[in-house]
Design an enzyme around this catalytic site. Sequence first.
Site, PDB file in Angstrom:
ATOM      1  N   TYR A  88      41.465  -2.198   5.545  1.00  0.00           N
ATOM      2  CA  TYR A  88      40.735  -1.147   6.254  1.00  0.00           C
ATOM      3  C   TYR A  88      41.634  -0.519   7.318  1.00  0.00           C
ATOM      4  CZ  TYR A  88      36.442  -2.947   4.045  1.00  0.00           C
ATOM      5  OH  TYR A  88      35.491  -3.355   3.139  1.00  0.00           O
TER       6      TYR A  88
HETATM    7  N1  LIG Z   1      33.491  -5.441  -0.662  1.00  0.00           N
HETATM    8  C1  LIG Z   1      33.740  -4.179  -0.924  1.00  0.00           C
HETATM    9  O1  LIG Z   1      34.354  -3.848  -1.951  1.00  0.00           O
HETATM   10  C2  LIG Z   1      33.260  -3.122   0.039  1.00  0.00           C
HETATM   11  C3  LIG Z   1      33.289  -1.765  -0.325  1.00  0.00           C
HETATM   12  C4  LIG Z   1      32.815  -0.824   0.587  1.00  0.00           C
HETATM   13  C5  LIG Z   1      32.318  -1.229   1.819  1.00  0.00           C
HETATM   14  N2  LIG Z   1      32.321  -2.557   2.163  1.00  0.00           N
HETATM   15  C6  LIG Z   1      31.794  -3.009   3.484  1.00  0.00           C
HETATM   16  O2  LIG Z   1      30.523  -2.452   3.676  1.00  0.00           O
HETATM   17  C7  LIG Z   1      30.511  -1.712   4.904  1.00  0.00           C
HETATM   18  C8  LIG Z   1      29.563  -0.560   4.760  1.00  0.00           C
HETATM   19  O3  LIG Z   1      30.063   0.377   3.808  1.00  0.00           O
HETATM   20  P1  LIG Z   1      30.186   1.901   4.130  1.00  0.00           P
HETATM   21  O4  LIG Z   1      30.366   2.076   5.578  1.00  0.00           O
HETATM   22  O5  LIG Z   1      31.237   2.455   3.241  1.00  0.00           O
HETATM   23  O6  LIG Z   1      28.804   2.512   3.621  1.00  0.00           O
HETATM   24  P2  LIG Z   1      27.334   2.510   4.212  1.00  0.00           P
HETATM   25  O7  LIG Z   1      27.102   1.440   5.173  1.00  0.00           O
HETATM   26  O8  LIG Z   1      26.453   2.637   3.035  1.00  0.00           O
HETATM   27  O9  LIG Z   1      27.291   3.938   4.971  1.00  0.00           O
HETATM   28  C9  LIG Z   1      27.680   3.999   6.306  1.00  0.00           C
HETATM   29  C10 LIG Z   1      27.836   5.447   6.728  1.00  0.00           C
HETATM   30  O10 LIG Z   1      26.573   6.101   6.794  1.00  0.00           O
HETATM   31  C11 LIG Z   1      26.571   7.005   7.902  1.00  0.00           C
HETATM   32  N3  LIG Z   1      25.537   6.517   8.839  1.00  0.00           N
HETATM   33  C12 LIG Z   1      25.342   5.247   9.310  1.00  0.00           C
HETATM   34  N4  LIG Z   1      24.310   5.188  10.158  1.00  0.00           N
HETATM   35  C13 LIG Z   1      23.816   6.436  10.233  1.00  0.00           C
HETATM   36  C14 LIG Z   1      22.742   7.004  10.961  1.00  0.00           C
HETATM   37  N5  LIG Z   1      21.990   6.267  11.754  1.00  0.00           N
HETATM   38  N6  LIG Z   1      22.513   8.338  10.796  1.00  0.00           N
HETATM   39  C15 LIG Z   1      23.272   9.099   9.995  1.00  0.00           C
HETATM   40  N7  LIG Z   1      24.309   8.616   9.284  1.00  0.00           N
HETATM   41  C16 LIG Z   1      24.591   7.288   9.409  1.00  0.00           C
HETATM   42  C17 LIG Z   1      27.953   6.944   8.527  1.00  0.00           C
HETATM   43  O11 LIG Z   1      28.844   7.867   7.882  1.00  0.00           O
HETATM   44  P3  LIG Z   1      28.954   9.414   8.259  1.00  0.00           P
HETATM   45  O12 LIG Z   1      28.621   9.576   9.713  1.00  0.00           O
HETATM   46  O13 LIG Z   1      30.336   9.788   7.922  1.00  0.00           O
HETATM   47  O14 LIG Z   1      27.953  10.115   7.397  1.00  0.00           O
HETATM   48  C18 LIG Z   1      28.391   5.521   8.141  1.00  0.00           C
HETATM   49  O15 LIG Z   1      29.764   5.342   8.206  1.00  0.00           O
HETATM   50  C19 LIG Z   1      31.964  -1.342   5.159  1.00  0.00           C
HETATM   51  O16 LIG Z   1      32.237  -1.090   6.519  1.00  0.00           O
HETATM   52  C20 LIG Z   1      32.648  -2.580   4.666  1.00  0.00           C
HETATM   53  O17 LIG Z   1      32.622  -3.579   5.680  1.00  0.00           O
HETATM   54  C21 LIG Z   1      32.770  -3.486   1.290  1.00  0.00           C
END
Ligand SMILES: NC(=O)c1ccc[n+]([C@@H]2O[C@H](COP(=O)([O-])OP(=O)(O)OC[C@H]3O[C@@H](n4cnc5c(N)ncnc54)[C@H](OP(=O)(O)O)[C@@H]3O)[C@@H](O)[C@H]2O)c1
Length: 311
Positions: free
Chosen positions: A62
């Site tokens: 990351y």
């Molecule tokens: N194991 C794996 O292969 C893998 C893969 C992906 C992720 N992960 C883990 O999962 C975590 C979460 O994934 P992710 O961050 O990609 O996706 P997510 O949690 O589904 O989406 C998070 C995104 O949604 C938006 N958001 C969050 N809260 C909000 C709110 N209250 N209002 C409006 N928009 C909001 C923000 O992006 P914007 O503001 O840009 O819209 C935020 O970065 C990662 O940080 C990582 O630790 C693991």
Amino acid sequence: MDRTAAGVQRRRMGRTGFEVFPLCLGGNVFGREGRTDEAAAWQILDRFVEAGGNCIDTADIYADGASEEIIGRWMAARQNRADLVIATKVGFQGGLSPENIRRSLEGSLHRLGVDTIDLYYAHTDDKSVPLVDVIRTFDALVREGKVTVLGASNYAVERLDQALMLARSEGLHEFQVIQPHYNLVHRAEYEGELADYAVREDIAVFPYYGLASGFLTGKYRKGATVDSSRAQTAWKYLDARGERVLAALDGIAAERHATPAQVALSWLAAMPGVTAPIASARTPEQLLDLLPMADLVLSTEEIALLNAASS
Ligand SMILES: NC(=O)c1ccc[n+]([C@@H]2O[C@H](COP(=O)([O-])OP(=O)(O)OC[C@H]3O[C@@H](n4cnc5c(N)ncnc54)[C@H](OP(=O)(O)O)[C@@H]3O)[C@@H](O)[C@H]2O)c1
């Protein structure tokens, strides 16, 4: 769900002995160009632990290691390492050869500034390396005290089962946690065999993409404009099913004085085997919007409604 003396919720993390808050904080936005700089990341981390949060998810890749560095500097400044469950991962960069696992682990320990990683994941299944070599290397890390608990992310159920059987036949430490892609608009990968397996083996489950890259916050609607580096991925969910899911989330959110994001995360937290969904917040305000999910327990009827809307 248990509560600490201070009234904070804690959920049992499978057989690991750890207990975690119902939301795990995703760290993939920290230190990334145009997302969350270090000052904002510290604010997010502070707000998270103030609310009782204790599990933080990051990875060696990351922001090229900057996510781990930011979390490490913040823990050192706050002197709170002992209160946290720190999860990181290896495998997307360089695979799961014994040499790469060891090299990456040393890098993560250094960047995080810790002696031990609480939860260490194989980030993805690497079929070019014999599974037994992966298991033996991970086991050695636990025996050496560098890692406490082992996890597998993005593993198919057959490979997870093979890994557990191998570990058991050799008397080695096994994967006790999984991290699958799972949310209201992406259900099939986890539900069914993998979920049944996790429940049967008492494996802790931390679903990632809990908000479907922001889609489940409800900000992606017909006619809306969203300025986000995730927009391209998130817009893809706005089909007929996506519309049904948003309508169901809106209805429940209005009745419960909650937000669609809180309802979507609470639905995940209620699914079989799930320990705590992982979600990231790009700003402290976004995090504050997510945190009340910890106190939102959906009724059987609300869960059935969301299940129907998303199937
Ligand atoms: N194991 C794996 O292969 C893998 C893969 C992906 C992720 N992960 C883990 O999962 C975590 C979460 O994934 P992710 O961050 O990609 O996706 P997510 O949690 O589904 O989406 C998070 C995104 O949604 C938006 N958001 C969050 N809260 C909000 C709110 N209250 N209002 C409006 N928009 C909001 C923000 O992006 P914007 O503001 O840009 O819209 C935020 O970065 C990662 O940080 C990582 O630790 C693991």
